[in-house]
Design an enzyme around this catalytic site. Structure first.
Site, PDB file in Angstrom:
ATOM      1  N   LYS A  16       0.873  -1.233  -0.102  1.00 12.82           N
ATOM      2  CA  LYS A  16       0.064   0.122  -0.083  1.00 12.82           C
ATOM      3  C   LYS A  16       0.792   1.236   0.098  1.00 12.82           C
ATOM      4  CE  LYS A  16      -2.177  -0.918   3.793  1.00 12.82           C
ATOM      5  NZ  LYS A  16      -1.735  -2.144   4.143  1.00 12.82           N
ATOM      6  N   ARG A  89      -9.590   1.174   8.760  1.00 11.26           N
ATOM      7  CA  ARG A  89      -9.178  -0.360   9.260  1.00 11.26           C
ATOM      8  C   ARG A  89     -10.177  -1.032   9.993  1.00 11.26           C
ATOM      9  NH1 ARG A  89      -3.080   0.675   8.757  1.00 11.26           N
ATOM     10  NH2 ARG A  89      -2.076  -0.771   9.214  1.00 11.26           N
ATOM     11  N   ARG A 123      11.293  -6.329   5.114  1.00 10.45           N
ATOM     12  CA  ARG A 123      11.208  -5.015   4.865  1.00 10.45           C
ATOM     13  C   ARG A 123      12.097  -4.017   5.628  1.00 10.45           C
ATOM     14  NH1 ARG A 123       5.201  -2.519   5.135  1.00 10.45           N
ATOM     15  NH2 ARG A 123       5.471  -2.715   7.239  1.00 10.45           N
ATOM     16  N   ARG A 156      11.119  -1.367  10.947  1.00 13.19           N
ATOM     17  CA  ARG A 156      10.078  -0.755  11.680  1.00 13.19           C
ATOM     18  C   ARG A 156      10.237  -1.786  13.059  1.00 13.19           C
ATOM     19  NH1 ARG A 156       4.896   0.450   8.104  1.00 13.19           N
ATOM     20  NH2 ARG A 156       3.972  -0.361   9.927  1.00 13.19           N
ATOM     21  N   ARG A 167      -0.361  -8.495  13.975  1.00 13.72           N
ATOM     22  CA  ARG A 167      -0.933  -7.538  12.926  1.00 13.72           C
ATOM     23  C   ARG A 167      -1.890  -8.201  11.888  1.00 13.72           C
ATOM     24  NH1 ARG A 167       4.096  -4.756  10.633  1.00 13.72           N
ATOM     25  NH2 ARG A 167       2.675  -3.461   9.602  1.00 13.72           N
TER      26      ARG A 167
HETATM   27  P1  AMP Z   1       0.930   0.937   8.874  1.00 17.48           P
HETATM   28  O1  AMP Z   1       1.846   1.780   8.747  1.00 17.48           O
HETATM   29  O2  AMP Z   1      -0.497   1.370   7.977  1.00 17.48           O
HETATM   30  O3  AMP Z   1       1.046  -0.662   8.978  1.00 17.48           O
HETATM   31  O4  AMP Z   1       0.367   1.428  10.513  1.00 17.48           O
HETATM   32  C1  AMP Z   1       1.235   0.873  11.533  1.00 17.48           C
HETATM   33  C2  AMP Z   1       0.316   0.922  12.711  1.00 17.48           C
HETATM   34  O5  AMP Z   1      -0.096   1.970  13.010  1.00 17.48           O
HETATM   35  C3  AMP Z   1      -0.784  -0.097  12.738  1.00 17.48           C
HETATM   36  O6  AMP Z   1      -0.252  -1.519  13.218  1.00 17.48           O
HETATM   37  C4  AMP Z   1      -1.699   0.339  13.843  1.00 17.48           C
HETATM   38  O7  AMP Z   1      -1.120   0.204  15.230  1.00 17.48           O
HETATM   39  C5  AMP Z   1      -1.572   1.940  13.548  1.00 17.48           C
HETATM   40  N1  AMP Z   1      -2.567   2.389  12.656  1.00 17.48           N
HETATM   41  C6  AMP Z   1      -2.525   2.738  11.516  1.00 17.48           C
HETATM   42  N2  AMP Z   1      -3.441   3.150  10.709  1.00 17.48           N
HETATM   43  C7  AMP Z   1      -4.438   2.855  11.645  1.00 17.48           C
HETATM   44  C8  AMP Z   1      -5.715   2.833  11.673  1.00 17.48           C
HETATM   45  N3  AMP Z   1      -6.421   3.337  10.488  1.00 17.48           N
HETATM   46  N4  AMP Z   1      -6.580   2.394  12.731  1.00 17.48           N
HETATM   47  C9  AMP Z   1      -6.140   2.364  13.981  1.00 17.48           C
HETATM   48  N5  AMP Z   1      -4.588   2.068  13.816  1.00 17.48           N
HETATM   49  C10 AMP Z   1      -3.730   2.410  12.860  1.00 17.48           C
END
Ligand code: AMP
Length: 210
Positions: A16, A89, A123, A156, A167
């Protein structure tokens, strides 16, 4: 042409973030990545950053009200159109989004779970420019340095094996129901995320052009 208002859906590691960067550059949209915004809040040690971090390090979702408050203004201000990346999400976030803006399309990048695990463990992200690399599938010449700017690559915190498992479970239970949610509303378009990145990009651009 009215501004495009789109969202990317898909499991962690589906690409994404990588695709979003290319799409917004090509189409002049605002990139709204809730993950990136949260990581910035954590780095700046804001109140929201502190609240979010305890969930993020465990691979859990940050509570819906915090996320909706955080993203609302950014969506409202993106008059040139936007691409949501990592939001919504949960079904509650999707319902809240309906009150803020109407989406034209939701692109679901599909990737099987085994492939998600393979990709996330290898990654690495550039600390300087944010470019996403993969040590296994498209390794930079120097595994510690960014291929674009030479910045330091890091893993990360939530790309460590235990957190990745969590996750993926959270995705299956809480986020995957959005596939049916948007299909029912006639907004869903799916793309095979296991293809080479360029192919995925071209398919997404075709969807957005339609
Ligand atoms: P990502 O970079 O999109 O994988 O997001 C990293 C982390 O941020 C996720 O594992 C969640 O802990 C938090 N996070 C990101 N977007 C959301 C969302 N829309 N709702 C809740 N938590 C989020």
């Amino acid at each position: 042409m009215p501004p495009t208002r789109a969202a990317l859906l898909g499991p962690p590691g589906a690409g994404k973030g990588t695709q979003a960067k290319r799409i917004v550059e090509k189409m002049g949209l605002v990139h709204l990545s809730t993950g990136d915004i949260l990581r910035e809040e954590v780095a700046r040690e804001t109140k929201l950053g502190h609240q979010a971090e305890e969930h993020m390090v465990r691979g859990e979702l940050v509570p819906d009200p915090l996320i909706v408050d955080m993203i609302r203004k950014r969506i409202e201000q993106a008059c040139e159109g936007f691409l949501l990346d990592g939001f919504p999400r949960t079904v509650r976030q999707a319902e809240a989004l309906e009150e803020i803006a109407r989406l034209d399309v939701v692109i679901n990048i599909e990737l099987p779970r085994e492939e998600v695990l393979n990709r996330l463990t290898s990654r690495r992200v550039c600390r300087n420019c944010g470019k996403i690399h993969n040590l296994r599938f498209n390794p930079p010449a120097d595994p510690t340095r960014c291929s674009a700017c030479g910045g330091e690559l890091y893993q990360r915190d939530d790309d460590r094996p235990f957190v990745i498992e969590n996750r993926c479970t959270v995705y299956q239970q809480t986020t995957a129901p959005l596939i049916a949610y948007y299909r029912e509303r006639g907004l869903l378009q799916s793309v095979d995320g296991a293809q080479p990145s360029d192919r995925v990009f071209h398919q997404i651009m075709t969807v957005l052009a339609g």
